[in-house]
Write a protein that holds these residues in place. Structure first.
Motif, PDB file in Angstrom:
ATOM      1  N   TYR A  62      37.663  37.216  37.735  1.00 27.07           N
ATOM      2  CA  TYR A  62      36.437  37.854  38.218  1.00 27.07           C
ATOM      3  C   TYR A  62      35.849  38.775  37.153  1.00 27.07           C
ATOM      4  CZ  TYR A  62      33.472  41.256  40.601  1.00 27.07           C
ATOM      5  OH  TYR A  62      32.431  42.086  40.940  1.00 27.07           O
ATOM      6  N   CYS A  63      36.712  39.522  36.477  1.00 26.05           N
ATOM      7  CA  CYS A  63      36.252  40.491  35.480  1.00 26.05           C
ATOM      8  C   CYS A  63      35.712  39.825  34.225  1.00 26.05           C
ATOM      9  CB  CYS A  63      37.409  41.410  35.090  1.00 26.05           C
ATOM     10  SG  CYS A  63      38.188  42.255  36.484  1.00 26.05           S
ATOM     11  N   PRO A  67      46.123  36.080  36.804  1.00 29.97           N
ATOM     12  CA  PRO A  67      45.096  35.363  36.031  1.00 29.97           C
ATOM     13  C   PRO A  67      43.870  34.987  36.853  1.00 29.97           C
ATOM     14  CG  PRO A  67      47.278  34.464  35.580  1.00 29.97           C
ATOM     15  CD  PRO A  67      47.435  35.404  36.742  1.00 29.97           C
ATOM     16  N   GLU A  68      44.068  34.576  38.106  1.00 31.44           N
ATOM     17  CA  GLU A  68      42.931  34.130  38.902  1.00 31.44           C
ATOM     18  C   GLU A  68      42.048  35.299  39.323  1.00 31.44           C
ATOM     19  OE1 GLU A  68      40.129  32.064  40.242  1.00 31.44           O
ATOM     20  OE2 GLU A  68      41.872  30.956  39.530  1.00 31.44           O
ATOM     21  N   ILE A 127      53.148  39.954  41.210  1.00 31.86           N
ATOM     22  CA  ILE A 127      52.297  40.313  40.091  1.00 31.86           C
ATOM     23  C   ILE A 127      52.743  41.659  39.513  1.00 31.86           C
ATOM     24  CG2 ILE A 127      49.934  40.673  39.322  1.00 31.86           C
ATOM     25  CD1 ILE A 127      50.551  37.867  40.472  1.00 31.86           C
ATOM     26  N   PRO A 128      53.126  41.706  38.236  1.00 34.14           N
ATOM     27  CA  PRO A 128      53.552  42.978  37.622  1.00 34.14           C
ATOM     28  C   PRO A 128      52.466  44.037  37.703  1.00 34.14           C
ATOM     29  CG  PRO A 128      54.059  41.113  36.181  1.00 34.14           C
ATOM     30  CD  PRO A 128      53.198  40.579  37.291  1.00 34.14           C
ATOM     31  N   LYS A 177      38.286  30.778  45.554  1.00 29.94           N
ATOM     32  CA  LYS A 177      39.475  30.810  44.699  1.00 29.94           C
ATOM     33  C   LYS A 177      40.096  32.201  44.678  1.00 29.94           C
ATOM     34  CE  LYS A 177      38.181  26.994  41.619  1.00 29.94           C
ATOM     35  NZ  LYS A 177      37.791  26.608  40.229  1.00 29.94           N
ATOM     36  N   PHE A 178      39.250  33.227  44.661  1.00 29.49           N
ATOM     37  CA  PHE A 178      39.762  34.597  44.708  1.00 29.49           C
ATOM     38  C   PHE A 178      40.440  34.868  46.049  1.00 29.49           C
ATOM     39  CE2 PHE A 178      35.904  35.564  41.830  1.00 29.49           C
ATOM     40  CZ  PHE A 178      36.604  35.148  40.708  1.00 29.49           C
TER      41      PHE A 178
END
Length: 291
Positions: free
Chosen positions: A130-131, A125-126, A92-93, A77-78
């Motif tokens: 992970y974090c 978001p995706e 992505i901002p 997914k990552f």
């Protein structure tokens, strides 16, 4: 600490106090590093996650490898999120997209071949998931304590070396990039998104170097060029023992921000993807220069 864990730790420490008998810590299934007895458990907390042997190993070596920590499903997914960014399907901002200096006209290529690193992906978001993975945070808390904050988010896509050795990353300390302290309440997590070995540029670490101080960093004078922000230590001891940390997909290395480490060239035809991130304790961290 449970009585059983306390008893195990006491046995380990008593054994290590026998200075005439060097001990090897089996901190992964494949790597052994010899060490001497530490004076105290300075870098880890007892959370019933790390065994006494693992805590001792991290105290002495500054890193520990946890096998198969992130699932293949999450890794995939990552990877898909990374590919969407490379194709510019999403914007992505605050995200910084970086390229290897050896890639010519990469601005005209809309795929992963043009991107060597994503930095500051916290608004995706995706990737930011992970974090927040429970299994990652479970280990992070062993080093930072509770009240954890993720920072310095990255996904590194080390490209095949173009013949100029620019895919190398000089030996450095991550604390060089972190404007907060204390260093002992910071930990770096480095998860392999595929098999990582010496051929595609695995991490090289100097065990025990985390017990030193922050060294002066600058761009190395490499003939082929150096990528942006790939600073390196100018005067580390080249005779210091090294460990090449080879990993399987989903393995995660946790290490101290003062640990000296780097990576070699990617000599394969594929890209070597990893997710490194830094975590700090909100409770005890203070701005740089204030401790």
């Amino acid at each position: 600490m449970s009585q059983r864990a306390a008893d195990r730790l006491k046995v380990v420490l008593n054994h290590l106090d026998r200075t005439n008998n060097p001990v090897s810590a089996n901190f992964t299934s494949s790597l052994n590093v010899s060490y001497r007895s530490p004076q105290a458990l300075r870098y880890t907390f007892d959370t019933d996650v790390l065994s006494p042997e693992q805590r001792i190993s991290y105290e002495e070596n500054g890193f520990i490898l946890i096998k198969n920590l992130v699932s293949e499903e999450d890794i995939n997914k990552f990877r898909a999120a990374f590919e969407r960014i490379c194709k510019r399907d999403v914007k992505i901002p605050g995200l910084v997209i970086m390229r290897d200096v050896a890639i010519v006209k990469s601005e005209y290529v809309r795929d992963e071949k043009a991107v060597s690193k994503l930095q500051d992906f916290q608004e995706d978001p995706e990737l930011f998931r992970y974090c927040k993975l429970p299994q990652i945070l479970k280990y992070v808390e062993c080093f930072t304590g509770p009240n954890i904050m993720a920072m310095h988010t990255m996904l590194i896509n080390k490209p095949p070396d173009a013949g100029r050795k620019t895919s190398r990353h000089p030996m450095h300390q991550d604390l060089h990039y972190f404007p907060f302290r204390p260093s002992d309440r910071i930990v770096c997590a480095w998860t392999a998104m595929e098999k990582v070995n010496r051929q595609n540029g695995c991490l090289v670490v100097l065990p025990g170097s985390h017990r030193g101080s922050l060294q002066e960093h600058d761009y190395p004078e490499w003939e082929g060029g150096v990528n942006k922000m790939y600073h390196g230590i100018q005067n580390f001891d080249p005779s210091h023992p090294r460990v090449h940390v080879e990993m399987e997909k989903g393995d995660t290395l946790f290490f101290h921000p003062l640990l000296i480490h780097g990576s070699g060239m990617n000599k394969t035809l594929g890209f070597r993807k990893v997710i490194p991130d830094g975590f700090k304790s909100l409770q005890q961290t203070v701005p740089k220069g204030k401790s």
